[in-house]
Enzyme design. Structure first.
Site, short mmCIF file in Angstrom:
data_model
loop_
_atom_site.label_atom_id
_atom_site.label_comp_id
_atom_site.label_asym_id
_atom_site.label_seq_id
_atom_site.Cartn_x
_atom_site.Cartn_y
_atom_site.Cartn_z
N LYS A 150 -0.22 18.88 -14.37
CA LYS A 150 0.93 19.77 -14.61
C LYS A 150 0.75 21.10 -13.87
O LYS A 150 1.67 21.56 -13.19
CB LYS A 150 1.11 20.02 -16.11
CG LYS A 150 2.34 20.87 -16.43
CD LYS A 150 2.58 20.96 -17.93
CE LYS A 150 1.61 21.87 -18.60
NZ LYS A 150 1.93 22.13 -20.01
N ASP B 17 6.59 19.91 -18.85
CA ASP B 17 6.05 20.55 -20.03
C ASP B 17 6.87 20.13 -21.24
O ASP B 17 7.70 19.22 -21.15
CB ASP B 17 6.04 22.08 -19.86
CG ASP B 17 7.45 22.67 -19.82
OD1 ASP B 17 8.44 21.89 -19.75
OD2 ASP B 17 7.57 23.91 -19.86
#
Length: 211
Positions: free
Chosen positions: A120, A138
């Site tokens: 991420k 997210d």
């Protein structure tokens, strides 16, 4: 959801916010990398306050190393998990200086080899610092993708893969920021603001909230 709907969703998001970007404060790829690394279990507002203190005295890998572990801790102690975050920052800076001449690499493999940097975080850096069409999923993007049926998936990896398939190419570079901001300010977890949502009529969420 069909592709025509998806294209219209991003057209409207673009119209409402032509140049979306992160709410983290940064001026160099290294500052962005530090800010993202510090953002776990912390708000962007909190991270920005901490990095304002930190970057005023050390905003390069070498400068952070010279500040030392205790010095870094002192600057970021207002953040959750600051002890581990400080340790990771020092290790990260050691590798950046040793292996990359003090510069942030622009390859996924090299980024993910850095302490505290997962997929991420690497996606955020590649997208925001280097302009690559990556999407860092997210909690906000995961919720929006599933709730609207834009790109439903059981986990973040599934949602990321599906978004990369279905987001129209012209919108792919900024999709990450549009979806995060939409989830943060409109399609919120507990009470989505459906009545003021620019894509309300395109969204396939069955339990819309208007009050």
């Amino acid at each position: 959801m069909n592709n025509e709907k998806r294209r219209e969703i991003f057209r409207r998001l673009q119209e409402a916010n032509p140049e979306p970007t992160t709410e983290l404060s940064w001026s160099t790829p290294f500052e962005l990398l530090v800010a993202v690394a510090l953002s776990a279990q912390s708000t962007d507002v909190g991270v920005n306050k901490a990095t304002a203190r930190l970057f005023a005295i050390a905003n390069t890998p070498q400068a952070l190393l010279e500040l030392g572990l205790e010095g870094v801790k002192e600057q970021i102690r207002t953040l959750g998990l600051y002890n581990n975050k400080a340790k990771n920052l020092i290790k990260m800076c050691e590798l950046l200086v040793r292996d990359h001449g003090g510069e942030v690499p622009n390859s996924r493999t090299a980024l993910e080899a850095l302490p505290g940097v997962g997929r991420k975080t690497a996606n955020v850096i590649l997208n925001t610092a280097f302009g690559e069409p990556t999407i860092a999923v997210d909690t906000h993007i995961f919720r929006v993708a599933n709730r609207t049926h834009l790109a439903p998936g059981k986990n973040v990896d599934q949602v990321e893969r599906k978004l990369l398939r279905v987001v129209p190419t012209p919108y792919r570079r900024d999709a990450h920021h549009w979806l995060i901001l939409h989830g943060r300010y409109t399609c919120m977890a507990r009470k989505p603001r459906c009545g003021s949502c620019v894509i309300e009529d395109l969204c396939e969420y069955r339990e819309k909230v208007y009050s």
